[in-house]
Motif scaffolding. Sequence first.
Motif, PDB file in Angstrom:
ATOM      1  N   ASN A   1      13.818  34.836  -6.157  1.00 38.19           N
ATOM      2  CA  ASN A   1      14.865  34.404  -7.724  1.00 38.19           C
ATOM      3  C   ASN A   1      14.169  35.260  -8.815  1.00 38.19           C
ATOM      4  O   ASN A   1      14.555  35.738  -9.524  1.00 38.19           O
TER       5      ASN A   1
ATOM      6  N   THR B   1      18.347  27.304  -4.212  1.00 37.16           N
ATOM      7  CA  THR B   1      17.134  26.584  -3.238  1.00 37.16           C
ATOM      8  C   THR B   1      16.070  27.754  -3.128  1.00 37.16           C
ATOM      9  O   THR B   1      15.243  27.186  -2.304  1.00 37.16           O
ATOM     10  N   GLY B   2      15.877  28.770  -3.725  1.00 40.39           N
ATOM     11  CA  GLY B   2      14.965  29.570  -3.857  1.00 40.39           C
ATOM     12  C   GLY B   2      13.650  29.173  -4.664  1.00 40.39           C
ATOM     13  O   GLY B   2      13.489  27.797  -5.111  1.00 40.39           O
TER      14      GLY B   2
ATOM     15  N   SER C   1      19.290  32.362  -5.677  1.00 36.61           N
ATOM     16  CA  SER C   1      19.660  31.267  -4.826  1.00 36.61           C
ATOM     17  C   SER C   1      19.116  29.959  -5.552  1.00 36.61           C
ATOM     18  O   SER C   1      18.034  29.915  -5.865  1.00 36.61           O
TER      19      SER C   1
END
Length: 532
Positions: A127, A191-192, A189
């Motif tokens: 990210n 979730t990154g 992302s």
Amino acid sequence: MKKYISAILLAGFLGVTSCDSHFEELNTDPNRAGANVFDPNLILPIAANGYGNMISGYSGAILFQSMWIQALASTSTGGANYYSNADKYVISGSTNSYIANVWNNGYSVASRIQQMQKLAKTKEMNNLVAVGGIFKVLTISFISDIYGDVPYSEALKADEGITQPKYDSQSAAYIAMLTELETSLTALSPTGDAIKNDVIYKGDIAKWRRFGYSLMLKLAMRLSKKDAAAARTWVQKAVAGGVFASPADDALVPGDEGNGYSNSSANALNVPDDIYEVRWSKKMIDYLKSTNDPRLSIVAEVPNPGLAANRNGSPGNSNPAVQIGLPNGFDLRGGQFDISKHPDFPGGTGSGNDLAPIGAYSRPTGIYRDRNAPVFVLTYAEVQLLLAEAAARGWTTGSASDFYRNGVTGAFTSMAKFGGRTVSASDATAYLTANPLNTSSLDASLKMINEQIWATTSLFANFVESWNNWKRSGHPVLTPVNFPGNFSSGQIPRRQPFPNGETSLNADALKSAVARMGGDDWITRIWWDGGN
């Protein structure tokens, strides 16, 4: 912001610029942390601060574009003669230094971002790498919009042995930047890895995504008169990805005077000579008055009478009825260009040694002298106005009138982010009722939309963006100043010449770029410039 940048200083990062080949040689002493310890997130806030300084204040925006675009004006005499660069297109003592500011500062910011990305890749911070890609495109596109052809594909590669990078044609660089932007946005992302030490969006990945697609929209619209097919394609990608949804998405670099990170434009406008000599232009005040724009009382004031009151920044009279804009291109030297010779000269204020010859003209209010004010990078208002143009051209769905209304409303709302007043909902409604988008023809719509972009970006003190959009769109129609000895043949400058240092540092690449562009002066048009 102080704690983030201080951490960088402690880590010894400021001694490491464009090359990371010696990181492994550093000890793990906490004051000289190696690559395996150093958190690349610490680089992001100092890059953001550097970018904010580059697009504001004496780096060029006030000294050049603010008056080229006829948002501000100055008699540029006395202590503030450096405003002759802007108001009259006349060289001052430090013009060559001013020319180089954006180039030097911009590539310094981009180099830091490149270093951040390299370190982030070793730690699988995908990210942060993606945010770096967005930020790098933001920075180098800004440089390109000012100079034209610039190093991009080979830039920032000194550690790979490329110390004299080629200049990419702007047409190629723009497509490459849009492609890099798309790649970076795809990599983001939720979730990154978390983005830390983020002074712009506090690590909000969704906001970074909306910023990236909003930047894509802006860059796409730059191509509107040079490559309409590409412009439409990239506009549609930006809209599909999701641009700014409200003023809460505005990209701002915060000011922090107490810790040494003041708003650079405010620093300039707190200089006594600048407080006195920098005025809103006749073009701007007349525009705001012509539509009863409710921002006028927020942004403009007539100082209290007398030279001392004009120079000390004390609050003036913000009544819209008394505001008068200073015509561009005049001085106080007693000759034919003396402002007192203008047929509408209102007279000075004060008397004797306390006489202020331009004291009756409107200056920016105290919000522009607030060192804690943010630097406006890109706003919901600007994005909605660009969408209004895209819709009018048939490049996106939705109503151009609705986008225009959203843009104006957003502009009114975001004025409060300077720390001053906002426009009331009732005043905003009254303004939009009286001034709906003119949809009688495409030309009429484009004129109104882009005049609003000019006013809005200028009132946000984002003068370079106002100038760039004027170059692209041709609106508003401006009458150039033709002052004796000007450096642009009596035309409004359309670019800054390349820095003199490039002649000795990268002569062959520079020579090729100049030949491709057709010159290296103030009026040579960059590739996408087709406004008027």
